[in-house]
Design a protein around this motif. Structure first.
Motif, PDB file in Angstrom:
ATOM      1  N   THR A  52       9.498  -4.615  -0.966  1.00 13.32           N
ATOM      2  CA  THR A  52       8.905  -5.409   0.108  1.00 13.32           C
ATOM      3  C   THR A  52       8.509  -6.789  -0.411  1.00 13.32           C
ATOM      4  O   THR A  52       8.766  -7.808   0.242  1.00 13.32           O
ATOM      5  N   LEU A  66       0.618  -2.393   3.558  1.00 11.10           N
ATOM      6  CA  LEU A  66       1.368  -1.141   3.679  1.00 11.10           C
ATOM      7  C   LEU A  66       0.464   0.014   4.091  1.00 11.10           C
ATOM      8  O   LEU A  66       0.856   0.873   4.891  1.00 11.10           O
ATOM      9  N   LEU A  67      -0.759   0.048   3.564  1.00  7.41           N
ATOM     10  CA  LEU A  67      -1.694   1.106   3.946  1.00  7.41           C
ATOM     11  C   LEU A  67      -2.084   0.993   5.422  1.00  7.41           C
ATOM     12  O   LEU A  67      -2.169   1.996   6.132  1.00  7.41           O
ATOM     13  N   PHE A  96      -2.164  -9.140  -3.757  1.00 11.23           N
ATOM     14  CA  PHE A  96      -2.789  -7.837  -3.519  1.00 11.23           C
ATOM     15  C   PHE A  96      -2.816  -7.470  -2.041  1.00 11.23           C
ATOM     16  O   PHE A  96      -3.059  -6.315  -1.696  1.00 11.23           O
ATOM     17  N   ARG A 121       8.709   0.881  -3.447  1.00 11.40           N
ATOM     18  CA  ARG A 121       8.728   0.383  -2.067  1.00 11.40           C
ATOM     19  C   ARG A 121       7.962  -0.933  -1.964  1.00 11.40           C
ATOM     20  O   ARG A 121       8.422  -1.886  -1.333  1.00 11.40           O
ATOM     21  N   LEU A 122       6.801  -1.002  -2.601  1.00 10.63           N
ATOM     22  CA  LEU A 122       6.014  -2.226  -2.578  1.00 10.63           C
ATOM     23  C   LEU A 122       6.763  -3.361  -3.268  1.00 10.63           C
ATOM     24  O   LEU A 122       6.774  -4.502  -2.787  1.00 10.63           O
ATOM     25  N   ALA A 162      -0.141  -4.463  -0.804  1.00 12.24           N
ATOM     26  CA  ALA A 162      -0.480  -3.038  -0.839  1.00 12.24           C
ATOM     27  C   ALA A 162      -1.407  -2.684   0.321  1.00 12.24           C
ATOM     28  O   ALA A 162      -1.256  -1.640   0.958  1.00 12.24           O
ATOM     29  N   ARG A 163      -2.363  -3.560   0.605  1.00 13.00           N
ATOM     30  CA  ARG A 163      -3.269  -3.313   1.730  1.00 13.00           C
ATOM     31  C   ARG A 163      -2.495  -3.259   3.038  1.00 13.00           C
ATOM     32  O   ARG A 163      -2.721  -2.397   3.886  1.00 13.00           O
ATOM     33  N   PRO A 190       6.050   4.831  -4.093  1.00 12.54           N
ATOM     34  CA  PRO A 190       5.299   3.757  -3.428  1.00 12.54           C
ATOM     35  C   PRO A 190       5.356   2.429  -4.168  1.00 12.54           C
ATOM     36  O   PRO A 190       5.394   1.370  -3.537  1.00 12.54           O
ATOM     37  N   HIS A 191       5.383   2.467  -5.503  1.00 16.78           N
ATOM     38  CA  HIS A 191       5.440   1.212  -6.260  1.00 16.78           C
ATOM     39  C   HIS A 191       6.786   0.525  -6.077  1.00 16.78           C
ATOM     40  O   HIS A 191       6.860  -0.697  -5.945  1.00 16.78           O
ATOM     41  N   SER A 223      -3.616  -9.169   6.444  1.00 18.61           N
ATOM     42  CA  SER A 223      -4.041  -8.923   5.074  1.00 18.61           C
ATOM     43  C   SER A 223      -3.985 -10.200   4.239  1.00 18.61           C
ATOM     44  O   SER A 223      -4.915 -10.489   3.470  1.00 18.61           O
TER      45      SER A 223
END
Length: 198
Positions: free
Chosen positions: A75, A45-46, A39, A71-72, A42-43, A68-69, A139
Protein backbone atom coordinates in the motif's frame (compact mmCIF):
# COMPACT_ATOMS: atom_id res chain seq x y z
CA UNK A 1 -6.76 -11.36 -3.35
CA UNK A 2 -6.17 -12.83 -6.79
CA UNK A 3 -2.72 -11.74 -7.90
CA UNK A 4 -1.81 -10.04 -4.64
CA UNK A 5 0.68 -12.67 -3.48
CA UNK A 6 2.63 -12.18 -6.71
CA UNK A 7 2.32 -8.39 -6.68
CA UNK A 8 5.58 -7.06 -8.09
CA UNK A 9 5.93 -3.36 -7.35
CA UNK A 10 6.83 -1.08 -10.20
CA UNK A 11 10.25 0.40 -9.34
CA UNK A 12 9.71 3.83 -7.85
CA UNK A 13 10.76 6.72 -10.07
CA UNK A 14 10.49 10.20 -8.59
CA UNK A 15 8.55 12.61 -10.77
CA UNK A 16 10.32 15.57 -12.26
CA UNK A 17 8.23 18.77 -12.44
CA UNK A 18 5.21 18.11 -14.63
CA UNK A 19 5.64 14.31 -14.65
CA UNK A 20 3.45 13.45 -11.65
CA UNK A 21 -0.10 14.00 -10.53
CA UNK A 22 1.08 16.42 -7.86
CA UNK A 23 3.67 19.18 -7.86
CA UNK A 24 6.18 19.63 -5.05
CA UNK A 25 4.18 22.38 -3.31
CA UNK A 26 0.90 20.45 -3.36
CA UNK A 27 -0.77 19.83 0.02
CA UNK A 28 -0.65 16.05 -0.35
CA UNK A 29 3.12 16.15 -0.88
CA UNK A 30 3.77 18.63 1.90
CA UNK A 31 1.85 16.45 4.37
CA UNK A 32 3.10 13.04 3.25
CA UNK A 33 6.77 14.01 3.00
CA UNK A 34 6.80 14.35 6.81
CA UNK A 35 8.32 11.12 8.16
CA UNK A 36 5.90 10.90 11.08
CA UNK A 37 2.96 10.83 8.67
CA UNK A 38 4.18 7.45 7.40
CA UNK A 39 2.68 6.01 10.61
CA UNK A 40 -0.74 7.09 9.40
CA UNK A 41 -0.79 4.20 6.91
CA UNK A 42 -1.05 1.49 9.55
CA UNK A 43 -3.74 3.48 11.36
CA UNK A 44 -5.69 3.91 8.13
CA UNK A 45 -5.67 0.15 7.46
CA UNK A 46 -7.02 -0.52 10.96
CA UNK A 47 -9.80 2.03 10.52
CA UNK A 48 -10.69 0.60 7.11
CA UNK A 49 -10.96 -2.85 8.69
CA UNK A 50 -13.51 -1.52 11.20
CA UNK A 51 -16.13 -1.92 8.48
CA UNK A 52 -17.33 -5.51 9.02
CA UNK A 53 -18.25 -6.14 5.38
CA UNK A 54 -14.85 -4.97 4.23
CA UNK A 55 -13.13 -7.00 6.93
CA UNK A 56 -15.07 -10.22 6.41
CA UNK A 57 -15.43 -9.88 2.66
CA UNK A 58 -12.18 -8.35 1.49
CA UNK A 59 -9.57 -9.06 4.14
CA UNK A 60 -10.56 -12.72 4.10
CA UNK A 61 -9.77 -12.74 0.37
CA UNK A 62 -6.41 -10.97 0.63
CA UNK A 63 -3.04 -11.40 2.31
CA UNK A 64 -3.92 -8.61 4.76
CA UNK A 65 -4.35 -10.97 7.71
CA UNK A 66 -1.55 -13.42 6.96
CA UNK A 67 0.98 -10.83 5.84
CA UNK A 68 -0.03 -7.47 7.33
CA UNK A 69 3.46 -5.97 6.99
CA UNK A 70 3.64 -6.95 3.34
CA UNK A 71 0.20 -5.56 2.71
CA UNK A 72 1.15 -2.28 4.38
CA UNK A 73 4.39 -2.12 2.37
CA UNK A 74 2.52 -2.67 -0.91
CA UNK A 75 0.00 0.00 0.00
CA UNK A 76 2.82 2.41 0.88
CA UNK A 77 4.53 1.72 -2.44
CA UNK A 78 1.39 2.50 -4.40
CA UNK A 79 0.53 5.61 -2.41
CA UNK A 80 4.08 7.01 -2.55
CA UNK A 81 4.06 6.51 -6.31
CA UNK A 82 0.80 8.46 -6.56
CA UNK A 83 2.06 11.24 -4.29
CA UNK A 84 5.66 11.56 -5.45
CA UNK A 85 6.18 9.40 -8.51
CA UNK A 86 5.58 9.57 -12.21
CA UNK A 87 2.06 9.70 -13.57
CA UNK A 88 2.56 6.70 -15.87
CA UNK A 89 3.77 4.55 -12.95
CA UNK A 90 0.85 5.67 -10.79
CA UNK A 91 -1.55 4.85 -13.62
CA UNK A 92 -0.03 1.37 -13.99
CA UNK A 93 -0.40 0.68 -10.26
CA UNK A 94 -3.99 1.91 -10.20
CA UNK A 95 -4.98 -0.01 -13.32
CA UNK A 96 -3.68 -3.19 -11.71
CA UNK A 97 -5.51 -2.45 -8.47
CA UNK A 98 -8.78 -1.65 -10.23
CA UNK A 99 -8.48 -5.00 -12.04
CA UNK A 100 -7.95 -6.84 -8.74
CA UNK A 101 -10.87 -5.00 -7.14
CA UNK A 102 -13.13 -6.04 -10.01
CA UNK A 103 -12.52 -9.70 -9.09
CA UNK A 104 -13.33 -9.39 -5.39
CA UNK A 105 -17.04 -9.90 -4.92
CA UNK A 106 -19.30 -12.30 -3.15
CA UNK A 107 -21.61 -12.55 -0.15
CA UNK A 108 -20.88 -12.69 3.55
CA UNK A 109 -20.80 -16.33 4.68
CA UNK A 110 -22.03 -15.33 8.14
CA UNK A 111 -23.32 -12.24 9.90
CA UNK A 112 -20.78 -9.47 10.50
CA UNK A 113 -21.76 -6.58 12.73
CA UNK A 114 -25.22 -5.42 11.73
CA UNK A 115 -24.89 -7.05 8.28
CA UNK A 116 -26.59 -10.46 7.92
CA UNK A 117 -25.17 -13.52 6.23
CA UNK A 118 -25.68 -13.23 2.49
CA UNK A 119 -24.94 -9.49 2.35
CA UNK A 120 -23.30 -8.89 -1.04
CA UNK A 121 -19.97 -7.12 -1.36
CA UNK A 122 -17.76 -5.93 -4.18
CA UNK A 123 -14.38 -4.27 -3.71
CA UNK A 124 -15.13 -1.78 -6.48
CA UNK A 125 -18.44 -0.67 -4.93
CA UNK A 126 -18.18 3.12 -4.50
CA UNK A 127 -19.22 2.98 -0.84
CA UNK A 128 -16.27 0.68 -0.08
CA UNK A 129 -13.85 2.60 -2.27
CA UNK A 130 -14.80 5.75 -0.36
CA UNK A 131 -14.32 4.01 2.98
CA UNK A 132 -10.88 2.94 1.75
CA UNK A 133 -9.96 6.51 0.79
CA UNK A 134 -11.46 8.33 3.77
CA UNK A 135 -9.22 6.83 6.50
CA UNK A 136 -6.15 7.45 4.33
CA UNK A 137 -6.97 11.14 4.28
CA UNK A 138 -8.22 11.37 7.87
CA UNK A 139 -5.21 9.54 9.29
CA UNK A 140 -2.66 11.63 7.38
CA UNK A 141 -4.53 14.82 8.31
CA UNK A 142 -4.73 13.82 11.98
CA UNK A 143 -1.10 12.72 12.37
CA UNK A 144 0.13 15.86 10.59
CA UNK A 145 -2.00 18.14 12.75
CA UNK A 146 -0.95 16.37 15.97
CA UNK A 147 2.78 16.06 15.36
CA UNK A 148 3.80 18.56 12.67
CA UNK A 149 1.47 21.55 12.52
CA UNK A 150 -2.20 22.29 12.48
CA UNK A 151 -3.97 22.91 9.20
CA UNK A 152 -6.62 25.59 8.96
CA UNK A 153 -9.92 25.04 7.20
CA UNK A 154 -8.56 26.02 3.78
CA UNK A 155 -5.48 23.84 4.25
CA UNK A 156 -7.58 20.80 5.11
CA UNK A 157 -9.93 21.52 2.20
CA UNK A 158 -6.98 21.74 -0.22
CA UNK A 159 -5.58 18.47 1.15
CA UNK A 160 -8.95 16.77 0.71
CA UNK A 161 -9.11 18.05 -2.90
CA UNK A 162 -5.81 16.27 -3.54
CA UNK A 163 -7.18 13.07 -2.01
CA UNK A 164 -10.25 13.36 -4.23
CA UNK A 165 -7.86 13.05 -7.18
CA UNK A 166 -6.49 9.89 -5.55
CA UNK A 167 -10.08 8.65 -5.27
CA UNK A 168 -10.61 9.22 -8.99
CA UNK A 169 -7.51 7.13 -9.73
CA UNK A 170 -9.07 4.23 -7.83
CA UNK A 171 -12.37 4.52 -9.68
CA UNK A 172 -14.52 6.99 -7.73
CA UNK A 173 -16.49 9.65 -9.58
CA UNK A 174 -16.52 13.21 -8.26
CA UNK A 175 -20.14 12.92 -7.14
CA UNK A 176 -19.30 9.78 -5.13
CA UNK A 177 -16.96 11.70 -2.81
CA UNK A 178 -17.63 14.56 -0.38
CA UNK A 179 -17.08 17.82 -2.24
CA UNK A 180 -15.61 19.94 0.57
CA UNK A 181 -13.87 19.39 3.88
CA UNK A 182 -17.14 20.16 5.67
CA UNK A 183 -18.86 17.47 3.60
CA UNK A 184 -16.02 15.08 4.38
CA UNK A 185 -16.21 15.75 8.12
CA UNK A 186 -19.97 15.16 8.04
CA UNK A 187 -19.53 11.91 6.11
CA UNK A 188 -16.76 10.67 8.41
CA UNK A 189 -18.67 11.51 11.59
CA UNK A 190 -21.67 9.73 10.14
CA UNK A 191 -19.62 6.63 9.47
CA UNK A 192 -18.12 6.63 12.97
CA UNK A 193 -21.48 7.10 14.64
CA UNK A 194 -23.87 5.52 12.17
CA UNK A 195 -23.75 1.87 13.24
CA UNK A 196 -22.00 0.40 10.18
CA UNK A 197 -18.62 0.01 11.88
CA UNK A 198 -17.56 -2.41 14.59
Amino acid sequence: MPGERTFTPIPFRAAAPGEGYFEDDSPIRRVNRELIVAFSGARALLVQAAHPVMFEGFYDRTTGMGDPHGRLARTATVMNTIYFGRRDDADAHCERIRGIHAQIRGTLPEAAGRFPAGTPYAADDPQFLLWTLAPLFESADLIHRLYVRDLDRDGRDALWRDYRLVGRLFGLADDQMPATIEDFDEYYAGMLGGGDLW
